[in-house]
Design a protein around this motif. Structure first.
Motif, PDB file in Angstrom:
ATOM      1  N   ALA A  40       0.827  -1.205   0.000  1.00  0.00           N
ATOM      2  CA  ALA A  40       0.000   0.000   0.000  1.00  0.00           C
ATOM      3  C   ALA A  40       0.866   1.262   0.000  1.00  0.00           C
ATOM      4  N   GLN A  41       1.914   1.265   0.827  1.00  0.00           N
ATOM      5  CA  GLN A  41       2.818   2.409   0.855  1.00  0.00           C
ATOM      6  C   GLN A  41       3.566   2.531  -0.473  1.00  0.00           C
ATOM      7  N   LEU A  51       2.501   1.733  -3.437  1.00  0.00           N
ATOM      8  CA  LEU A  51       1.611   2.272  -4.459  1.00  0.00           C
ATOM      9  C   LEU A  51       1.529   3.791  -4.357  1.00  0.00           C
ATOM     10  N   LYS A  52       1.393   4.301  -3.134  1.00  0.00           N
ATOM     11  CA  LYS A  52       1.355   5.752  -2.930  1.00  0.00           C
ATOM     12  C   LYS A  52       2.671   6.392  -3.345  1.00  0.00           C
ATOM     13  N   THR A  53       3.780   5.745  -2.975  1.00  0.00           N
ATOM     14  CA  THR A  53       5.097   6.281  -3.307  1.00  0.00           C
ATOM     15  C   THR A  53       5.303   6.297  -4.814  1.00  0.00           C
ATOM     16  N   THR A  91       3.066   6.453  -7.262  1.00  0.00           N
ATOM     17  CA  THR A  91       2.235   7.418  -7.975  1.00  0.00           C
ATOM     18  C   THR A  91       2.694   8.858  -7.775  1.00  0.00           C
ATOM     19  N   SER A  92       3.499   9.100  -6.747  1.00  0.00           N
ATOM     20  CA  SER A  92       3.950  10.471  -6.479  1.00  0.00           C
ATOM     21  C   SER A  92       5.406  10.695  -6.889  1.00  0.00           C
TER      22      SER A  92
END
Length: 228
Positions: A36-37, A39-41, A43-44
């Motif tokens: 989950a982390q 995926l956020k990392t 995309t940014s």
């Protein structure tokens, strides 16, 4: 510019070892402790490759790979503490570029990362086969890694792109699964026929969504050929 690698593993010691080896090889790294982390990392930021553990909380590596492959063909090197064939097959079917079981040599890990990055670099045009290929409504540009059908862009993974590009080099020929494996994988990677069938199925599905129902023909007991 140094290559930017996203390292994803829930074990902080393993992340530290991987990061140390990659940075010693001249690469930049960013860490994530679960899917989950990661995926956020992802995309940014902007990354050239992901080193991805399979067994993680929140979102495991297989699920993260499946999610990323909806929109991205970033190279992925899978890691797993279980040397099970099912993990390797699923990872390759989902679009991973290589698979390394734990425990592993950091030297081998770095070598595989470099090999994947080298394979994914655009090749300079040296002959007509490296130029834009047009066949009916199908257009493929190897240098831009772009594919379209009737003017509509189609997002293929790196493996899917390599397979379609290979089929287009001699579109009248029938290709066996072994020949298609050579189009998309290094010779030292064991890939099952099921994995190739999965890649072909995904290519067909993506083209069918754009109105092309007969892109690749199956010749049972032989292999595949282009139908366009």
């Amino acid at each position: 510019m140094p290559k930017s690698i996203l390292v994803v593993d829930d074990d902080p010691h393993i992340r530290e070892v991987i990061v140390f080896a990659l940075e010693n090889a001249g690469m930049k790294t960013t860490q994530a402790e679960d899917g989950a982390q990661a995926l956020k990392t992802f995309t940014s930021g902007s990354y050239d490759l992901i080193v991805l553990d399979i067994n993680m909380p929140e979102m495991d590596g297989l699920e993260l790979c499946k999610t990323l492959r909806k929109d991205s063909d970033i190279p992925i090197l899978f890691l797993s503490s279980r040397d099970e064939e099912i993990d390797r097959i699923l990872g390759l079917e989902l679009g991973a570029d290589d698979y390394l079981p734990k425990p592993f040599s950091t030297r081998e890990m770095v070598a595989r990362v470099k090999a994947i990055l080298k394979r994914c670099q655009p090749k300079a045009s040296s002959n007509d086969n490296q130029g834009v290929i047009n066949r009916g409504k199908l257009t493929l540009d190897p240098l831009q890694h772009a594919v379209s059908w009737d003017g509509e862009a189609i997002a293929l993974t790196a493996k899917e792109f390599s397979i379609l590009n290979g089929l287009l080099q001699n579109p009248e020929l029938v290709y066996t699964r072994d020949q298609i494996i050579d189009m998309a994988y290094d010779h030292n990677i064991h890939v099952s026929d099921r994995t190739i069938d999965s890649h072909i199925r995904h290519i067909r599905q993506k083209f069918a969504a754009q109105g092309c129902e007969t892109l690749i023909e199956t010749l049972h007991g032989v292999g595949y050929k282009l139908k366009v």
